[in-house]
Design an enzyme around this catalytic site. Structure first.
Site, PDB file in Angstrom:
ATOM      1  N   GLU A   1      10.819  78.243  12.437  1.00 14.43           N
ATOM      2  CA  GLU A   1      12.205  78.298  12.371  1.00 14.43           C
ATOM      3  C   GLU A   1      12.773  77.976  13.711  1.00 14.43           C
ATOM      4  OE1 GLU A   1      10.543  80.444  10.549  1.00 14.43           O
ATOM      5  OE2 GLU A   1      11.325  80.264   8.545  1.00 14.43           O
TER       6      GLU A   1
ATOM      7  N   LYS B   1      -4.795  78.447  -5.042  1.00 13.42           N
ATOM      8  CA  LYS B   1      -3.378  79.387  -5.423  1.00 13.42           C
ATOM      9  C   LYS B   1      -3.180  79.122  -6.802  1.00 13.42           C
ATOM     10  CE  LYS B   1       1.116  79.933  -3.395  1.00 13.42           C
ATOM     11  NZ  LYS B   1       1.881  79.602  -1.872  1.00 13.42           N
TER      12      LYS B   1
ATOM     13  N   ARG C   1      14.968  84.414  13.066  1.00 16.76           N
ATOM     14  CA  ARG C   1      13.944  84.100  14.005  1.00 16.76           C
ATOM     15  C   ARG C   1      14.253  83.292  15.096  1.00 16.76           C
ATOM     16  NH1 ARG C   1       8.381  84.249  11.690  1.00 16.76           N
ATOM     17  NH2 ARG C   1       8.001  86.572  11.618  1.00 16.76           N
TER      18      ARG C   1
HETATM   19  C1  TPP Z   1       9.682  83.641   8.868  1.00 16.89           C
HETATM   20  C2  TPP Z   1       9.491  83.189   7.282  1.00 16.89           C
HETATM   21  N1  TPP Z   1       9.767  81.824   6.871  1.00 16.89           N
HETATM   22  C3  TPP Z   1       9.652  81.770   5.512  1.00 16.89           C
HETATM   23  C4  TPP Z   1       9.019  82.724   4.875  1.00 16.89           C
HETATM   24  C5  TPP Z   1       9.295  82.290   3.316  1.00 16.89           C
HETATM   25  N2  TPP Z   1       7.396  82.225   2.962  1.00 16.89           N
HETATM   26  C6  TPP Z   1       7.270  83.384   2.349  1.00 16.89           C
HETATM   27  S1  TPP Z   1       5.627  83.000   1.721  1.00 16.89           S
HETATM   28  C7  TPP Z   1       5.744  81.294   2.447  1.00 16.89           C
HETATM   29  C8  TPP Z   1       4.556  80.518   2.343  1.00 16.89           C
HETATM   30  C9  TPP Z   1       3.292  81.376   2.897  1.00 16.89           C
HETATM   31  O1  TPP Z   1       2.058  80.295   2.669  1.00 16.89           O
HETATM   32  P1  TPP Z   1       0.876  80.977   2.976  1.00 16.89           P
HETATM   33  O2  TPP Z   1       0.817  81.802   4.016  1.00 16.89           O
HETATM   34  O3  TPP Z   1      -0.138  79.966   3.029  1.00 16.89           O
HETATM   35  O4  TPP Z   1       0.471  82.055   1.824  1.00 16.89           O
HETATM   36  P2  TPP Z   1      -0.034  81.444   0.270  1.00 16.89           P
HETATM   37  O5  TPP Z   1       1.442  81.939  -0.541  1.00 16.89           O
HETATM   38  O6  TPP Z   1      -0.231  80.269   0.056  1.00 16.89           O
HETATM   39  O7  TPP Z   1      -0.962  82.563  -0.138  1.00 16.89           O
HETATM   40  C10 TPP Z   1       7.045  80.975   2.861  1.00 16.89           C
HETATM   41  C11 TPP Z   1       7.429  79.895   3.687  1.00 16.89           C
HETATM   42  C12 TPP Z   1       8.823  83.746   5.298  1.00 16.89           C
HETATM   43  N3  TPP Z   1       8.552  84.780   4.364  1.00 16.89           N
HETATM   44  N4  TPP Z   1       9.096  84.310   6.618  1.00 16.89           N
HETATM   45 MG    MG Z   2      -1.316  79.031   1.553  1.00 26.34          MG
END
Ligand code: TPP
Ligand code: MG
Ligand code: DXP
Length: 629
Positions: A371, A285, A399
Site C-alpha cells: 500500500e 492453494k 499502512r
Molecule cells: C496490509 C494488508 N493488505 C492486504 C491484505 C489482504 N490480504 C489478505 S490475505 C492476502 C493475500 C496473501 O497471500 P499469501 O501471503 O500468499 O497467502 P495465501 O493466501 O496464498 O496462503 C491479502 C492481499 C492484508 N491482509 N493486509
Molecule cells: Mg500465496
C-alpha cells in the site's frame, strides 16, 4: 487406529499429533480437509489458504513444541489448521461469528496464538523481535514465522529480512509459496520464486555442485581463492534461493509442502542450523477440493457455499455491491478519459477492478501487498499527467498514512482514493473494520473526503472525483449499495453540497454515507409517532457544507451526527467544531453517534450495529431519550 474413530477425534492437543506416524498424519490430513470444507461451507471463511497448509501445519506441530516454540502466522487467515490442532476444533461452528472463534490468531483465544495478526507482512518483524528477546533472556526455543508468497511482497517483510539476515540469531522463516496472493501473485519476486519452483534441477544440481566444490582440495591460497570464487559464481547461478542467501539466510528448499516426511526432515534440519534460516515450501492453494484448486481466488475468502457445486449460497437483495458500482463506473469513466489509471495492492477482485484490468490492461497496476508503494507510485503517475484511482480497503490504507501526507497532499496531486470496506466489515473483526479513516484523513491539508448515501450518488462522486483538482477520497462500506432513487434523482448533484432528505423541527440528524439509510428509516418510523426529525445527508465530510448544515439546524436545539466510524476525530467532531466556531454552541444539544474508541470484535454487521446502538432501533431510542418522549 480403530476405523470407527477418526484420527481427528483423537486429537485433543498438539501432543497427540506427535504420536502419529507420517502415514497416520496423512490420513489425519484427509480428515482435516473434510472438516474444513464441511465447516466453512456453512460459516464462510478463508478456505483455499487453509486447504493448502494442512500437511505443513501437521509437520510443524510434529517437529516443534508449541507454545514453547513460537509460531507466527502472517496475515493469519491460514491458521485454521493450527487452531484445530491446538484444542479449538469444537468451536469451528462459531467461526467468525459474534462471540465465536476468530478467523485470525488471537492471543486471547489460545496460548498457541503468539501474536494477533490480520494485516499482511508482519510475521518476520515480529518473529525476529521475539528471537532477539529470547537470546537476551537466555531462552531456548525456536521462533518460526510462516509467511505466504503474497505477504512476502509487502515491503515490511523485506525490511525484516534485511535486518534479520546478517545476524547470527537462530530464527526460522517458512515461505509458503502457492504462487497466489488472493489473485495470481505479482512482481519480480514472484517470478523468481517461480523459477525456483519450476527448475527442480536447481535443487538437485545444488547438492551435486556443492559436494563437488567442497571436494576441491585447497591446494594453495590462490587456487583455494579461485575455487571459492568459482564456488560463489557457480553457486550464484545454481544455488536456488541465492536472493535469501545473499541477505544472510540459509536457504532450504524448495520442499514439497504436501509430503509430511520431507517437511519434517527439513524442519528438523532447520532447527539445528545456526543463524536465520528460510525454508521455501511449495504448496497448492485450495488443495483437496477441486473447486478451490481451480479457483483459489474465489475460495480465498468465501461466503457459505454448496459443497457439491462450489457455488455460493445467494444472499441479500441482489443490488450491486459498492465495489461493483466502483468497478463499472471506472470502466465507463476510463472510456472517455485516457489519463485514468487504476492501482490495486493485491486486491483486484475485492475492490471490483477485474473488469477494468481486462479492459485496460496497460492502465491497470497490481503492485502486490504494498500500500505504501501504491500511494507514492500514484504520485509518480499523477506528476506525469495521469489520473490515478487507488481502490483500497480502509483498514489497509492505514499502512500508507505518511505517503498520503508527504507524497500526495503536500503536493496537492489529483489522486482518487476509493476507500472500500469503510465502516464495520463484520466477520473479519478488529484488524479489518474500516473505522479510523476519517480521523486519519480529515486533518490533512488539501484532502477532500466524501461519502455516498447510495450507488447512484457514488457514481456521481466518482465522476466528480475524476475531474477534481487535488487529492480526493470517497469512503463506502462492504456489501450491497443502497438505492434512494425514489427520493433524490438529481444526476448533477454537487457532492460538496449536503442535501436535506426529510423535513422536521423536533431534531436534526446529520448522517454520512451508509448511515443515511438508518437516519432516514428512523425518521420515517418516528414521524408516525408525531416526532418530526430533519434528515441531512452530509455527502462531504471534508470540507463540510457549512452553509447547508448551519441553515438546516436553525431553530432546532437537538442535533445528532451519525457515522459508522469512531467518534474520536470522526465526522461528528468536525460538525461540533463547526457549530463551536460559527454559532453559540450553548443553544445546541449536539450528540455524536458512532463507534467507541475501541477495537470492535468480529460478528455479523447487523449484530455489531445493534450492539453499538447504530441500528434504526438504537437511533430511535436515543432520539426518544433526547426529546424526553
Ligand atoms: C496490509 C494488508 N493488505 C492486504 C491484505 C489482504 N490480504 C489478505 S490475505 C492476502 C493475500 C496473501 O497471500 P499469501 O501471503 O500468499 O497467502 P495465501 O493466501 O496464498 O496462503 C491479502 C492481499 C492484508 N491482509 N493486509
Ligand atoms: Mg500465496
Ligand atoms: C485475510 C484478508 O485480509 C482478506 O482476505 C480479507 O479477509 C478480504 O476481505 P473481504 O472478504 O471483505 O474482501
Amino acid at each position: 487406529m480403530n476405523p470407527l474413530t477418526s484420527y481427528l477425534s483423537s486429537i485433543s492437543s498438539v501432543s497427540d499429533v506427535k504420536k502419529l506416524s507420517d502415514q497416520e498424519l496423512h490420513l489425519l490430513a484427509d480428515e482435516i480437509r473434510s472438516f474444513l470444507i464441511e465447516h466453512i461451507s456453512k460459516t464462510g471463511g478463508h478456505l483455499a489458504s487453509n486447504l493448502g497448509v494442512v500437511e505443513m501445519t501437521l509437520a510443524l506441530h510434529s517437529v516443534f513444541d508449541s507454545p514453547k516454540d513460537k509460531m507466527i502466522w502472517d496475515v493469519g487467515h491460514q491458521a485454521y489448521v493450527h487452531k484445530i490442532l491446538t484444542g479449538r476444533k469444537h468451536l469451528f461452528h462459531t467461526l467468525r461469528k459474534y462471540k465465536g472463534l476468530s478467523g485470525f490468531p488471537k492471543r486471547s483465544e489460545s496460548e498457541h496464538d503468539i501474536i494477533d495478526t490480520g494485516h499482511s507482512s508482519t510475521s518476520i518483524s515480529a518473529g525476529y523481535g521475539m528471537a532477539c528477546a529470547r537470546d537476551l533472556q537466555g531462552g531456548d526455543y525456536s521462533v518460526i514465522s510462516i509467511i505466504g508468497d503474497g505477504a512476502l511482497t509487502g515491503g515490511m517483510a523485506f525490511e525484516a529480512l534485511n535486518h534479520a539476515g546478517h545476524s547470527n540469531t537462530n530464527f526460522i522463516v517458512i515461505l509458503n509459496d502457492n504462487e497466489m496472493s488472493i489473485s495470481q501473485n505479482v512482481g519480480g519476486l514472484s517470478s523468481y520464486l517461480n523459477r525456483l519452483r519450476t527448475d527442480p534441477a536447481y535443487f538437485k544440481m545444488k547438492v551435486d555442485v556443492e559436494s563437488l566444490l567442497t571436494k576441491i582440495p585447497a591446494i594453495g591460497k590462490a587456487v583455494f581463492k579461485t575455487a571459492e570464487k568459482a564456488k560463489d559464481s557457480i553457486k550464484y547461478f545454481l544455488v536456488p534461493g541465492i536472493l535469501f542467501e545473499e541477505l544472510g539466510f540459509t536457504y532450504l528448499g524448495p520442499v514439497d509442502g504436501h509430503t509430511i516426511k520431507e517437511l519434517k526432515m527439513v524442519f528438523k534440519r532447520a532447527k539445528n542450523i545456526k543463524g536465520p534460516v528460510l525454508i521455501h515450501v511449495l504448496t497448492k492453494k485450495g488443495k483437496g477440493y477441486s473447486y478451490a484448486e481451480e479457483n483459489p481466488d474465489k475460495f480465498h475468502g468465501i461466503s457459505p457455499f454448496d459443497i457439491e457445486t462450489g457455488s455460493v449460497v445467494p444472499s441479500g437483495s441482489g443490488r450491486p455491491s459498492y465495489s461493483a458500482v466502483f468497478g463499472k463506473s471506472l470502466v465507463d469513466l476510463a472510456k472517455n478519459d485516457p489519463s485514468i489509471v487504476a492501482i490495486t495492492a493485491a486486491m483486484p477482485s475485492g475492490t471490483g477492478l477485474n473488469e477494468f484490468a481486462k479492459t485496460y490492461p496497460r492502465r491497470f497496476f497490481d503492485v502486490g501487498i504494498a500500500e505504501q508503494h501504491a500511494v507514492t507510485f500514484a504520485a509518480g503517475l499523477a506528476l506525469n499527467g495521469m489520473r490515478p484511482f487507488f481502490p483500497v480497503y480502509s483498514t489497509f490504507l492505514q499502512r500508507a498514512y505518511d505517503q498520503i501526507v508527504h507524497d500526495i497532499c503536500l503536493q496537492n496531486l489529483p489522486v482518487v482514493f476509493c476507500i472500500d470496506r469503510s465502516g464495520l466489515v463484520g466477520n473479519d473483526g478488529e484488524t479489518h473494520h474500516g473505522v479510523f479513516d476519517i480521523s486519519f484523513l480529515s486533518h490533512i491539508p488539501n484532502m477532500t473526503l466524501l461519502a455516498p448515501k447510495d450507488g447512484k450518488e457514488f457514481e456521481r462522486m466518482l465522476s466528480f472525483a475524476a475531474a477534481y483538482q487535488g487529492p480526493i477520497a470517497i469512503r463506502y462500506p462492504r456489501g450491497e449499495s443502497d438505492n434512494f432513487a425514489t427520493i433524490t434523482v438529481d444526476p448533477e448533484v454537487n457532492p460538496l453540497k449536503a442535501e436535506i432528505l426529510t423535513e422536521g423541527n423536533d431534531l436534526c440528524i446529520i448522517a454520512i454515507g451508509n448511515m443515511v439509510r438508518t437516519a432516514y428509516d428512523a425518521a420515517e418510523a418516528l414521524r408516525s409517532q408525531d416526532i418530526h426529525c430533519k434528515v441531512v445527508n452530509a455527502r462531504a465530510i471534508k470540507p463540510l457544507d457549512q452553509e447547508t448544515l448551519l441553515q438546516a439546524c436553525e431553530g432546532i436545539e437537538h442535533i445528532i451526527t451519525l457515522e459508522d466510524h469512531v467518534v474520536t476525530g470522526g465526522f461528528g467532531s468536525l460538525v461540533l467544531n463547526l457549530f463551536n466556531r460559527k454559532q453559540d454552541i450553548k443553544e445546541k444539544q449536539i450528540r455524536n453517534l458512532g463507534l467507541p474508541e475501541a477495537f470492535i470484535e468480529h460478528g455479523d454487521v447487523e449484530e455489531l450495529m445493534e450492539q453499538y446502538g447504530l441500528n434504526v432501533e438504537g437511533l430511535i431510542s436515543c432520539i426518544r431519550k433526547l426529546l424526553g418522549k
